[in-house]
Design a protein around this motif. Structure first.
Motif, PDB file in Angstrom:
ATOM      1  N   TYR A  59     -10.792   7.940  -3.280  1.00 22.13           N
ATOM      2  CA  TYR A  59     -11.009   6.118  -2.617  1.00 22.13           C
ATOM      3  C   TYR A  59      -9.037   6.143  -2.121  1.00 22.13           C
ATOM      4  CZ  TYR A  59     -10.072   1.279  -2.166  1.00 22.13           C
ATOM      5  OH  TYR A  59      -9.755   0.096  -1.286  1.00 22.13           O
ATOM      6  N   TRP A  60      -8.528   6.730  -3.402  1.00 22.48           N
ATOM      7  CA  TRP A  60      -6.857   6.258  -3.426  1.00 22.48           C
ATOM      8  C   TRP A  60      -6.964   7.768  -1.945  1.00 22.48           C
ATOM      9  CZ3 TRP A  60      -5.595   2.311  -2.998  1.00 22.48           C
ATOM     10  CH2 TRP A  60      -5.375   1.462  -4.696  1.00 22.48           C
ATOM     11  N   GLN A  61      -7.432   9.023  -1.859  1.00 26.07           N
ATOM     12  CA  GLN A  61      -6.462   9.596  -0.709  1.00 26.07           C
ATOM     13  C   GLN A  61      -7.228   9.481   0.811  1.00 26.07           C
ATOM     14  OE1 GLN A  61      -8.658  13.111  -2.834  1.00 26.07           O
ATOM     15  NE2 GLN A  61      -6.321  14.371  -3.122  1.00 26.07           N
ATOM     16  N   ASN A  62      -8.474   8.874   0.173  1.00 31.12           N
ATOM     17  CA  ASN A  62      -9.366   8.253   1.691  1.00 31.12           C
ATOM     18  C   ASN A  62      -8.132   7.276   2.170  1.00 31.12           C
ATOM     19  OD1 ASN A  62     -11.022   5.840   3.193  1.00 31.12           O
ATOM     20  ND2 ASN A  62     -11.786   8.133   3.310  1.00 31.12           N
ATOM     21  N   PHE A  63      -7.760   6.039   1.533  1.00 36.68           N
ATOM     22  CA  PHE A  63      -7.022   5.002   1.654  1.00 36.68           C
ATOM     23  C   PHE A  63      -5.336   5.449   2.224  1.00 36.68           C
ATOM     24  CE2 PHE A  63      -3.301   2.029   1.118  1.00 36.68           C
ATOM     25  CZ  PHE A  63      -4.363   1.028   0.915  1.00 36.68           C
ATOM     26  N   ASP A  64      -5.093   6.635   1.272  1.00 34.81           N
ATOM     27  CA  ASP A  64      -4.036   7.364   1.604  1.00 34.81           C
ATOM     28  C   ASP A  64      -3.758   7.710   3.240  1.00 34.81           C
ATOM     29  OD1 ASP A  64      -0.581   7.979   1.602  1.00 34.81           O
ATOM     30  OD2 ASP A  64      -1.656  10.060   1.662  1.00 34.81           O
ATOM     31  N   SER A  65      -5.402   8.585   4.038  1.00 29.94           N
ATOM     32  CA  SER A  65      -4.717   9.346   5.197  1.00 29.94           C
ATOM     33  C   SER A  65      -5.457   8.164   5.686  1.00 29.94           C
ATOM     34  CB  SER A  65      -6.281   9.992   5.172  1.00 29.94           C
ATOM     35  OG  SER A  65      -7.359   8.982   5.220  1.00 29.94           O
ATOM     36  N   ARG A  66      -5.681   6.761   5.409  1.00 29.39           N
ATOM     37  CA  ARG A  66      -5.338   6.026   6.673  1.00 29.39           C
ATOM     38  C   ARG A  66      -4.279   5.148   7.709  1.00 29.39           C
ATOM     39  NH1 ARG A  66      -9.694   2.424   5.039  1.00 29.39           N
ATOM     40  NH2 ARG A  66      -9.730   3.599   3.325  1.00 29.39           N
ATOM     41  N   VAL A  67      -3.315   5.799   6.245  1.00 30.26           N
ATOM     42  CA  VAL A  67      -1.980   4.986   5.841  1.00 30.26           C
ATOM     43  C   VAL A  67      -1.353   5.350   7.777  1.00 30.26           C
ATOM     44  CG1 VAL A  67       0.573   4.182   5.779  1.00 30.26           C
ATOM     45  CG2 VAL A  67      -1.662   3.910   3.917  1.00 30.26           C
ATOM     46  N   PRO A  68      -0.458   4.955   8.108  1.00 25.54           N
ATOM     47  CA  PRO A  68       0.109   5.507  10.170  1.00 25.54           C
ATOM     48  C   PRO A  68       1.084   6.115   9.123  1.00 25.54           C
ATOM     49  CG  PRO A  68      -0.088   3.135  10.035  1.00 25.54           C
ATOM     50  CD  PRO A  68      -1.150   3.470   8.717  1.00 25.54           C
TER      51      PRO A  68
END
Length: 102
Positions: A59-68
């Motif tokens: 979840y957090w890797q996916n979330f982090d990948s969306r941070v510009p």
């Protein structure tokens, strides 16, 4: 029943720990409930705990990948503009690149 409550409380405490930003979403909550069946046994097996950790990490890797993030050329540009004066500095401070730089 008391053990289930303790588990729920500890997971809730982990997820609700005060932080500068909170990224709690229905996706995360859903992932937690899919891994840890709160209505089941009072003891959560090591395998289930590992699945829980893997779900949180995913979840957090996916979330982090969306941070510009800034590209190397944008980082170089904002760094150079921060050393300027006058209008260039003002423009840099008001740019989206500066918001991401800080």
């Amino acid at each position: 029943m008391l053990r289930n409550f303790a588990l729920i409380a500890s997971v809730a405490g982990f997820l609700l720990h005060p932080a500068p930003t909170v990224a709690g979403t229905k996706d995360l909550e859903s992932a937690i409930y899919q891994i840890i069946r709160f209505g089941g046994e009072p003891y959560v097996s090591i395998e289930t705990r590992k699945e829980y950790v893997a779900a949180l990490k995913s979840y957090w890797q996916n979330f982090d990948s969306r941070v510009p993030r800034l590209s190397p050329s944008e980082t170089q540009w904002i760094t150079e503009e921060m050393e300027a004066q006058g209008e260039r500095l003002t423009r840099a401070l008001n740019s989206k690149e500066y918001a991401l730089f800080r």
